[in-house]
Design an enzyme around this catalytic site. Sequence first.
Site, PDB file in Angstrom:
ATOM      1  N   LYS A  13       0.832  -1.213   0.000  1.00 52.48           N
ATOM      2  CA  LYS A  13       0.000   0.000   0.000  1.00 52.48           C
ATOM      3  C   LYS A  13       0.865   1.261   0.000  1.00 52.48           C
ATOM      4  CE  LYS A  13      -2.234  -0.716   3.873  1.00 52.48           C
ATOM      5  NZ  LYS A  13      -1.743  -2.015   4.363  1.00 52.48           N
ATOM      6  N   ARG A  88      -9.120   1.459   9.093  1.00 49.46           N
ATOM      7  CA  ARG A  88      -8.732   0.074   9.338  1.00 49.46           C
ATOM      8  C   ARG A  88      -9.781  -0.654  10.158  1.00 49.46           C
ATOM      9  NH1 ARG A  88      -2.672   0.777   9.022  1.00 49.46           N
ATOM     10  NH2 ARG A  88      -1.724  -1.278   9.056  1.00 49.46           N
ATOM     11  N   ARG A 122      11.847  -7.453   5.097  1.00 48.68           N
ATOM     12  CA  ARG A 122      11.828  -5.981   5.218  1.00 48.68           C
ATOM     13  C   ARG A 122      12.896  -5.457   6.169  1.00 48.68           C
ATOM     14  NH1 ARG A 122       5.976  -3.463   6.449  1.00 48.68           N
ATOM     15  NH2 ARG A 122       5.206  -3.244   4.335  1.00 48.68           N
ATOM     16  N   ARG A 155      11.956  -3.448  11.607  1.00 44.78           N
ATOM     17  CA  ARG A 155      10.975  -2.746  12.436  1.00 44.78           C
ATOM     18  C   ARG A 155      10.387  -3.742  13.425  1.00 44.78           C
ATOM     19  NH1 ARG A 155       6.761   0.164   8.491  1.00 44.78           N
ATOM     20  NH2 ARG A 155       5.296  -1.049   9.693  1.00 44.78           N
ATOM     21  N   ARG A 166      -0.471  -9.174  13.159  1.00 43.90           N
ATOM     22  CA  ARG A 166      -1.018  -8.099  12.316  1.00 43.90           C
ATOM     23  C   ARG A 166      -1.938  -8.658  11.232  1.00 43.90           C
ATOM     24  NH1 ARG A 166       3.947  -4.754  10.248  1.00 43.90           N
ATOM     25  NH2 ARG A 166       2.422  -3.256   9.521  1.00 43.90           N
TER      26      ARG A 166
HETATM   27  P1  AMP Z   1       1.307   0.560   8.866  1.00 40.22           P
HETATM   28  O1  AMP Z   1       2.626   1.194   8.627  1.00 40.22           O
HETATM   29  O2  AMP Z   1       0.179   1.196   8.089  1.00 40.22           O
HETATM   30  O3  AMP Z   1       1.310  -0.934   8.727  1.00 40.22           O
HETATM   31  O4  AMP Z   1       0.948   0.873  10.398  1.00 40.22           O
HETATM   32  C1  AMP Z   1       1.778   0.450  11.447  1.00 40.22           C
HETATM   33  C2  AMP Z   1       0.976   0.328  12.725  1.00 40.22           C
HETATM   34  O5  AMP Z   1       0.392   1.599  13.075  1.00 40.22           O
HETATM   35  C3  AMP Z   1      -0.210  -0.629  12.671  1.00 40.22           C
HETATM   36  O6  AMP Z   1       0.168  -1.979  12.868  1.00 40.22           O
HETATM   37  C4  AMP Z   1      -1.081  -0.086  13.794  1.00 40.22           C
HETATM   38  O7  AMP Z   1      -0.568  -0.473  15.065  1.00 40.22           O
HETATM   39  C5  AMP Z   1      -0.883   1.406  13.657  1.00 40.22           C
HETATM   40  N1  AMP Z   1      -1.895   1.980  12.742  1.00 40.22           N
HETATM   41  C6  AMP Z   1      -1.693   2.527  11.519  1.00 40.22           C
HETATM   42  N2  AMP Z   1      -2.838   2.958  10.983  1.00 40.22           N
HETATM   43  C7  AMP Z   1      -3.811   2.684  11.884  1.00 40.22           C
HETATM   44  C8  AMP Z   1      -5.214   2.866  11.916  1.00 40.22           C
HETATM   45  N3  AMP Z   1      -5.883   3.414  10.899  1.00 40.22           N
HETATM   46  N4  AMP Z   1      -5.898   2.438  13.023  1.00 40.22           N
HETATM   47  C9  AMP Z   1      -5.247   1.893  14.068  1.00 40.22           C
HETATM   48  N5  AMP Z   1      -3.924   1.667  14.087  1.00 40.22           N
HETATM   49  C10 AMP Z   1      -3.206   2.056  13.020  1.00 40.22           C
END
Ligand code: AMP
Length: 209
Positions: A13, A88, A122, A155, A166
């Site tokens: 994404k 989400r 990653r 990470r 996740r």
């Molecule tokens: P990402 O980089 O988009 O995978 O986001 C990393 C982490 O940030 C996720 O695993 C969540 O813990 C948190 N996160 C990101 N976006 C959201 C969202 N819209 N709602 C809740 N947690 C989020």
Amino acid sequence: MKLILLGAPGAGKGTQATRLAEHYSIPHISTGDIFRANLKAETPLGLKAKEYMDKGLLVPDELTVDLVMDRIAQEDCVNGYILDGFPRTLNQAAALDEKVAIDAAVDVEVPDEDIVKRMAGRRVCPNCGEPYHTEWKVPKKEGICDRCGAELIIRKDDEPETVLKRLTVYHDQTQPLIDHYGKQDKLVAVDGTLSVEEVTNAIIAKLEA
Ligand code: AMP
């Protein structure tokens, strides 16, 4: 153009959002990046979000929704934006529906087995944020950032057990959004296993069809 990018963690994404943001000249808004920036700056929001992120859990809606609403109210968003990683949950989607009519929700489809393989490789630069991959984007010098010379890290939320968590969270809480936007006739699904360029082209072709 107001776009949402759906898809499992690791589906690509972020990469697609960057490319689409450039193509449509609109901002790329990643909630994950916003949380990570807050974490780096050790703000109260960042420290709170870390508790959830490190475990592979979603940050609670009450910490997330207002953050995005404030961001999309900013001046650079008048012509649209790409939301990467938001909404989400159905609750987040309902909050967004109340404020704006999005044009499309793009689902980047990648099977779980591929996700696990992708995320295991990653790496990221803790200093400048440049992403790498042990198979697809190898740094010139092993383990070192090409851009700033810092030592690359995995990470915390890309560690194998967190990745599996996740994915479960994604299936339980985020996948229902596919139906949600399907019912609104806004869903655009693309095969996320194709090359980066092919995926971008497929998204643009479907959006413009
Ligand atoms: P990402 O980089 O988009 O995978 O986001 C990393 C982490 O940030 C996720 O695993 C969540 O813990 C948190 N996160 C990101 N976006 C959201 C969202 N819209 N709602 C809740 N947690 C989020």
